[in-house]
Design a protein around this motif. Sequence first.
Motif, PDB file in Angstrom:
ATOM      1  N   LYS A  51      -3.892 -21.063  -1.075  1.00 31.32           N
ATOM      2  CA  LYS A  51      -3.457 -19.682  -1.138  1.00 31.32           C
ATOM      3  C   LYS A  51      -3.280 -19.044  -0.079  1.00 31.32           C
ATOM      4  O   LYS A  51      -2.042 -20.020   0.095  1.00 31.32           O
ATOM      5  CB  LYS A  51      -3.728 -19.356  -2.385  1.00 31.32           C
ATOM      6  N   THR A  52      -4.844 -18.750   0.488  1.00 27.47           N
ATOM      7  CA  THR A  52      -3.704 -17.781   1.721  1.00 27.47           C
ATOM      8  C   THR A  52      -3.848 -18.789   2.345  1.00 27.47           C
ATOM      9  O   THR A  52      -2.393 -18.761   3.698  1.00 27.47           O
ATOM     10  CB  THR A  52      -4.487 -17.436   2.519  1.00 27.47           C
ATOM     11  N   THR A  53      -4.621 -20.048   2.951  1.00 31.57           N
ATOM     12  CA  THR A  53      -4.063 -21.620   4.062  1.00 31.57           C
ATOM     13  C   THR A  53      -2.011 -21.559   3.716  1.00 31.57           C
ATOM     14  O   THR A  53      -1.484 -21.381   4.658  1.00 31.57           O
ATOM     15  CB  THR A  53      -4.484 -22.458   4.094  1.00 31.57           C
ATOM     16  N   VAL A  91      -0.525 -10.016   4.325  1.00 29.60           N
ATOM     17  CA  VAL A  91      -1.474 -10.661   3.841  1.00 29.60           C
ATOM     18  C   VAL A  91      -2.501 -10.162   4.505  1.00 29.60           C
ATOM     19  O   VAL A  91      -3.408  -9.351   5.971  1.00 29.60           O
ATOM     20  CB  VAL A  91      -1.064 -11.883   5.133  1.00 29.60           C
ATOM     21  N   GLU A  92      -3.860 -10.230   3.728  1.00 29.96           N
ATOM     22  CA  GLU A  92      -5.075  -9.803   2.709  1.00 29.96           C
ATOM     23  C   GLU A  92      -4.342  -8.442   3.125  1.00 29.96           C
ATOM     24  O   GLU A  92      -3.900  -7.563   2.732  1.00 29.96           O
ATOM     25  CB  GLU A  92      -5.843  -9.833   4.059  1.00 29.96           C
ATOM     26  N   THR A  93      -5.469  -7.251   3.846  1.00 33.02           N
ATOM     27  CA  THR A  93      -4.958  -5.737   3.378  1.00 33.02           C
ATOM     28  C   THR A  93      -4.215  -4.752   4.627  1.00 33.02           C
ATOM     29  O   THR A  93      -4.440  -5.607   6.083  1.00 33.02           O
ATOM     30  CB  THR A  93      -6.931  -5.254   3.900  1.00 33.02           C
ATOM     31  N   GLU A 166      -2.539 -10.806  -2.512  1.00 32.60           N
ATOM     32  CA  GLU A 166      -3.841 -10.337  -3.222  1.00 32.60           C
ATOM     33  C   GLU A 166      -3.297  -8.800  -3.171  1.00 32.60           C
ATOM     34  O   GLU A 166      -3.801  -7.560  -2.893  1.00 32.60           O
ATOM     35  CB  GLU A 166      -5.121 -10.117  -3.089  1.00 32.60           C
ATOM     36  N   PRO A 167      -1.998  -8.303  -3.532  1.00 31.10           N
ATOM     37  CA  PRO A 167      -1.731  -6.811  -4.150  1.00 31.10           C
ATOM     38  C   PRO A 167      -2.690  -5.293  -4.897  1.00 31.10           C
ATOM     39  O   PRO A 167      -2.685  -4.510  -4.230  1.00 31.10           O
ATOM     40  CB  PRO A 167      -0.134  -6.616  -4.756  1.00 31.10           C
ATOM     41  N   THR A 168      -2.927  -6.230  -5.780  1.00 31.71           N
ATOM     42  CA  THR A 168      -3.321  -4.865  -6.049  1.00 31.71           C
ATOM     43  C   THR A 168      -5.254  -5.228  -6.229  1.00 31.71           C
ATOM     44  O   THR A 168      -6.270  -4.403  -6.812  1.00 31.71           O
ATOM     45  CB  THR A 168      -3.279  -5.025  -7.829  1.00 31.71           C
ATOM     46  N   ASN A 169      -5.009  -5.698  -5.163  1.00 30.62           N
ATOM     47  CA  ASN A 169      -7.440  -5.718  -4.865  1.00 30.62           C
ATOM     48  C   ASN A 169      -8.153  -4.436  -4.500  1.00 30.62           C
ATOM     49  O   ASN A 169      -7.797  -3.963  -3.671  1.00 30.62           O
ATOM     50  CB  ASN A 169      -7.454  -7.105  -4.220  1.00 30.62           C
TER      51      ASN A 169
END
Length: 250
Positions: A51-53, A91-93, A166-169
């Motif tokens: 996903k991230t790639t 992207v990520e935090t 992953e916006p709700t992580n």
Amino acid sequence: MKRVKSLKGNYVLEVNGLKKVYDGRTVVDNVSFCIGEGEVLGFLGPNGAGKTTTIRMILALIHPNSGGVKICGYDNKTEFIDSIKNVGAIVETPKFYEGLSGYMNLKLIANLHPEVSKERIEEVIQIVGLKDRIKDKVKKYSLGMKQRLGIGRALLHSPKLIILDEPTNGLDPKGIREIRELIGKLASTEKVSFMISSHLLSEVEQMCSSVLIINQGKILKAGLVKDLVKDDKNLEDFFIEITEGAEENV
């Protein structure tokens, strides 16, 4: 090309045959899909699915071995500036200057976009619901508030597409509900399209209008959420099956 049926008919994002190989290992394999105007696409898969790639290739942070991406009709390789101005992303935090206020963090980003006025900053603050706390230092914000500020930052230049990884992580139930409602409001009233990466099936079902399921770099299922849930009663079992034995995030 595997296409998720567009809800609006106009493709904001077109991904065609993306492939990425690291050290002889294919981590994204011929991934193709489209996102329509005002559509909220869930990009669902276990950690290590690719996903991230894929997101990084869409944003031209890394280059694919093959395939291409168009954002609002502009090729992100040959028409990069016209392409990338139509997208915002977390992207990520999201990272901020913790010792500065939320407003100053937005102002610093706005300075990079000459077209962003003071009125637009104020409008974005209203949209993401931070009016009462925008003058506070970011280090005093909850994780949910930081996510909303991150979405506000991505909104400043009025992009047609926002990509959230992953916006709700790590959010509590209240924070998850706030982010879900904000995304729904932006999609319906601002006509912003979203691509939301997640490893949680329940989150995608509640937040997204369409879904792609990816595993080991390949798209396994694609369609409208309501159709997949209706037509595939074993969708949850299917997702649990591909999640077992997943690797670290790629």
